[in-house]
Design an enzyme around this catalytic site. Structure first.
Site, PDB file in Angstrom:
ATOM      1  CB  CYS A   1      53.146  47.852  24.839  1.00 58.31           C
ATOM      2  SG  CYS A   1      52.610  47.042  26.346  1.00 58.31           S
TER       3      CYS A   1
ATOM      4  CG  HIS B   1      55.717  45.136  23.197  1.00 65.22           C
ATOM      5  ND1 HIS B   1      56.530  45.290  24.283  1.00 65.22           N
ATOM      6  CD2 HIS B   1      54.483  44.802  23.679  1.00 65.22           C
ATOM      7  CE1 HIS B   1      55.823  45.062  25.387  1.00 65.22           C
ATOM      8  NE2 HIS B   1      54.589  44.769  25.042  1.00 65.22           N
TER       9      HIS B   1
ATOM     10  CG  ASN C   1      54.967  43.168  28.498  1.00 61.31           C
ATOM     11  OD1 ASN C   1      55.635  44.174  28.271  1.00 61.31           O
ATOM     12  ND2 ASN C   1      53.735  43.013  28.057  1.00 61.31           N
TER      13      ASN C   1
HETATM   14  N1  ACO Z   1      48.545  31.223  37.376  1.00 59.02           N
HETATM   15  C1  ACO Z   1      47.663  30.216  37.414  1.00 59.02           C
HETATM   16  N2  ACO Z   1      46.389  30.338  37.008  1.00 59.02           N
HETATM   17  C2  ACO Z   1      46.000  31.529  36.540  1.00 59.02           C
HETATM   18  C3  ACO Z   1      46.869  32.628  36.494  1.00 59.02           C
HETATM   19  C4  ACO Z   1      48.198  32.442  36.925  1.00 59.02           C
HETATM   20  N3  ACO Z   1      49.126  33.425  36.895  1.00 59.02           N
HETATM   21  N4  ACO Z   1      46.209  33.682  35.983  1.00 59.02           N
HETATM   22  C5  ACO Z   1      44.960  33.284  35.726  1.00 59.02           C
HETATM   23  N5  ACO Z   1      44.826  31.976  36.079  1.00 59.02           N
HETATM   24  C6  ACO Z   1      43.653  31.116  35.976  1.00 59.02           C
HETATM   25  C7  ACO Z   1      42.373  31.884  35.883  1.00 59.02           C
HETATM   26  O1  ACO Z   1      41.893  32.241  37.133  1.00 59.02           O
HETATM   27  C8  ACO Z   1      41.483  30.891  35.165  1.00 59.02           C
HETATM   28  O2  ACO Z   1      41.008  29.975  36.090  1.00 59.02           O
HETATM   29  P1  ACO Z   1      39.528  29.348  35.973  1.00 59.02           P
HETATM   30  O3  ACO Z   1      39.514  28.626  34.650  1.00 59.02           O
HETATM   31  O4  ACO Z   1      39.445  28.464  37.147  1.00 59.02           O
HETATM   32  O5  ACO Z   1      38.610  30.529  35.998  1.00 59.02           O
HETATM   33  C9  ACO Z   1      42.436  30.153  34.235  1.00 59.02           C
HETATM   34  O6  ACO Z   1      43.744  30.376  34.760  1.00 59.02           O
HETATM   35  C10 ACO Z   1      42.365  30.653  32.802  1.00 59.02           C
HETATM   36  O7  ACO Z   1      42.426  32.067  32.832  1.00 59.02           O
HETATM   37  P2  ACO Z   1      42.323  32.901  31.536  1.00 59.02           P
HETATM   38  O8  ACO Z   1      42.452  34.343  31.858  1.00 59.02           O
HETATM   39  O9  ACO Z   1      41.146  32.453  30.747  1.00 59.02           O
HETATM   40  O10 ACO Z   1      43.645  32.431  30.806  1.00 59.02           O
HETATM   41  P3  ACO Z   1      44.031  32.568  29.316  1.00 59.02           P
HETATM   42  O11 ACO Z   1      44.181  31.219  28.751  1.00 59.02           O
HETATM   43  O12 ACO Z   1      43.201  33.553  28.592  1.00 59.02           O
HETATM   44  O13 ACO Z   1      45.488  33.173  29.450  1.00 59.02           O
HETATM   45  C11 ACO Z   1      46.657  35.253  29.236  1.00 59.02           C
HETATM   46  C12 ACO Z   1      45.701  34.419  30.070  1.00 59.02           C
HETATM   47  C13 ACO Z   1      48.009  34.557  29.188  1.00 59.02           C
HETATM   48  C14 ACO Z   1      46.851  36.619  29.862  1.00 59.02           C
HETATM   49  C15 ACO Z   1      46.053  35.352  27.826  1.00 59.02           C
HETATM   50  O14 ACO Z   1      44.776  35.925  27.873  1.00 59.02           O
HETATM   51  C16 ACO Z   1      46.902  36.116  26.899  1.00 59.02           C
HETATM   52  O15 ACO Z   1      47.839  35.606  26.343  1.00 59.02           O
HETATM   53  N6  ACO Z   1      46.552  37.398  26.679  1.00 59.02           N
HETATM   54  C17 ACO Z   1      47.322  38.272  25.857  1.00 59.02           C
HETATM   55  C18 ACO Z   1      47.596  39.488  26.560  1.00 59.02           C
HETATM   56  C19 ACO Z   1      49.002  39.603  27.033  1.00 59.02           C
HETATM   57  O16 ACO Z   1      49.782  38.710  27.143  1.00 59.02           O
HETATM   58  N7  ACO Z   1      49.314  40.822  27.307  1.00 59.02           N
HETATM   59  C20 ACO Z   1      50.608  41.187  27.747  1.00 59.02           C
HETATM   60  C21 ACO Z   1      50.544  42.559  28.291  1.00 59.02           C
HETATM   61  S1  ACO Z   1      49.820  43.666  27.180  1.00 59.02           S
HETATM   62  C22 ACO Z   1      50.849  43.914  25.944  1.00 59.02           C
HETATM   63  O17 ACO Z   1      52.023  43.990  26.126  1.00 59.02           O
HETATM   64  C23 ACO Z   1      50.267  44.000  24.585  1.00 59.02           C
END
Ligand code: ACO
Length: 331
Positions: A113, A258, A288
């Site tokens: 990134c 980014h 992304n």
């Molecule tokens: N669709 C539906 N449900 C999903 C999906 C999906 N695509 N992916 C995961 N889930 C489920 C999980 O299995 C979990 O289910 P459970 O509660 O039954 O176990 C639930 O959703 C919650 O999952 P989490 O991983 O805890 O979700 P979170 O609220 O943390 O959101 C996310 C995930 C969006 C990735 C978040 O952690 C985030 O914003 N992270 C930042 C990282 C990022 O966006 N990086 C981008 C790439 S890196 C970069 O460019 C810097």
């Protein structure tokens, strides 16, 4: 000393639109889940012909056209990607062949990134030392062929899209324009928090069926961990370049972060205490696009009239490595 000025910008977005509703048909996910957590509405997936290097060449041709240059006028190529055409050689070489400009140097930058910002900062050093006058910098990604587009891979697969962006950076004697200051950072203790483990030379053999079966050929991300570090390091590096150049956030016309995740961008905007219109976003349309996201964003910001001659623009990134970086420039 010469200043480095962006004289051309271009983007290439593959035609095929993949909405969140399309993803619902491939895996157990929902438009609501994706929108709420990431801000993404749709992304583009490349056709089989549109390789990472070819998309880069298409974006480069537009950047060259805006700069009023031919490919033959370029002295050097820097190509940023995490989805190269081949494990080796680099996609900068492949793109050079597409552009038909054999002989000039071409290097790849593997900083995910932060790849585009690492690249533009590297190009700035070549220009400052007088080694090159016109450098083509390209960020291009074809994520779609490397994602696990099933329920198993849904946490990552919904985040990424394909595309390419390019800029031409030229030497200038105008003291009032161009790149003012830049900062680069990395912390390798977090390599495994956002990575593709296999195939790779860390494994003997380099590749095998078990890697396919256990899914380690697909990207892995510790989402919450990445989020926590991103919302801290993004603002920190922006404050760092501003302080270095003697400015504050009040002086900035546009921050182009980014495009990782709308929630990350919102948190960065809040920390910088900037109005929404001063922090660019287009993640809703593209997801992304990693190394391509910043040059695509610059290109769209120009089209939207958000950058004008004299604008103070800050580019910033955070991503896998972890790596993070920023550059401040006067347009
Ligand atoms: N669709 C539906 N449900 C999903 C999906 C999906 N695509 N992916 C995961 N889930 C489920 C999980 O299995 C979990 O289910 P459970 O509660 O039954 O176990 C639930 O959703 C919650 O999952 P989490 O991983 O805890 O979700 P979170 O609220 O943390 O959101 C996310 C995930 C969006 C990735 C978040 O952690 C985030 O914003 N992270 C930042 C990282 C990022 O966006 N990086 C981008 C790439 S890196 C970069 O460019 C810097």
């Amino acid at each position: 000393m010469k200043k480095s000025v962006i004289t051309g910008v271009g983007r290439y977005i593959p035609e095929r639109v993949v909405t969140n509703f399309d993803l619902e048909k491939m895996m157990d996910t929902s438009d609501a889940w994706i929108r709420e957590r990431t801000g993404i509405v749709e992304r583009h997936f490349a056709s089989a012909e549109d390789t990472t290097s070819l998309m880069g060449a298409k974006a480069a041709e537009k950047a060259l056209s805006m700069a009023g240059l031919k490919a033959q006028d370029i002295d050097f190529i820097i190509f940023a990607t995490l989805s190269p055409d081949f494990y080796f050689p680099g996609s900068g070489c492949s793109m050079q062949a597409h552009l038909g400009i054999p002989g000039i140097g071409a290097m790849d930058v593997r900083n995910q990134c932060s790849g585009f910002i690492y690249s533009i900062i590297t190009a700035d050093q070549f220009i400052k030392t007088g080694m090159y006058k016109r450098i083509l910098i390209v960020g291009s990604e074809r994520h779609s062929s490397g994602l696990n587009l099933t329920t198993e891979g849904r946490d990552i697969a919904v985040l990424f899209g394909d595309g390419a962006g390019a800029v031409v950076l030229e030497a200038s004697d105008d003291e009032n324009r161009g790149i003012l200051t830049s900062k680069l950072h990395a912390d390798g203790q977090y390599v495994k928090e956002l990575w593709v483990q296999n195939p790779g030379s860390n494994s003997i053999p380099f590749t095998n069926h078990a890697m396919v079966d256990d899914g380690s050929i697909y990207p892995y991300m510790n989402g919450r961990y990445v989020f926590k570090h991103a919302v801290t390091n993004f603002p920190a590096v922006i404050f760092e370049v501003l302080a270095d150049a003697g400015y504050t956030t009040k002086d900035v016309d546009l921050v182009i972060p980014h495009q990782a995740n709308e929630r990350i961008t919102e948190a960065v905007q809040a920390r910088l205490e900037l109005p929404r219109e001063k922090v660019f976003r287009n993640i809703d349309k593209y997801g992304n696009t990693t190394a391509a996201s910043i040059p695509i964003a610059i290109s769209e910001a120009l089209d939207e009239g958000l950058i004008k001659q004299g604008s103070l623009v800050c580019l910033a990134s955070f991503g896998s490595g972890f790596t993070w970086a920023a550059t401040l420039l006067r347009w």
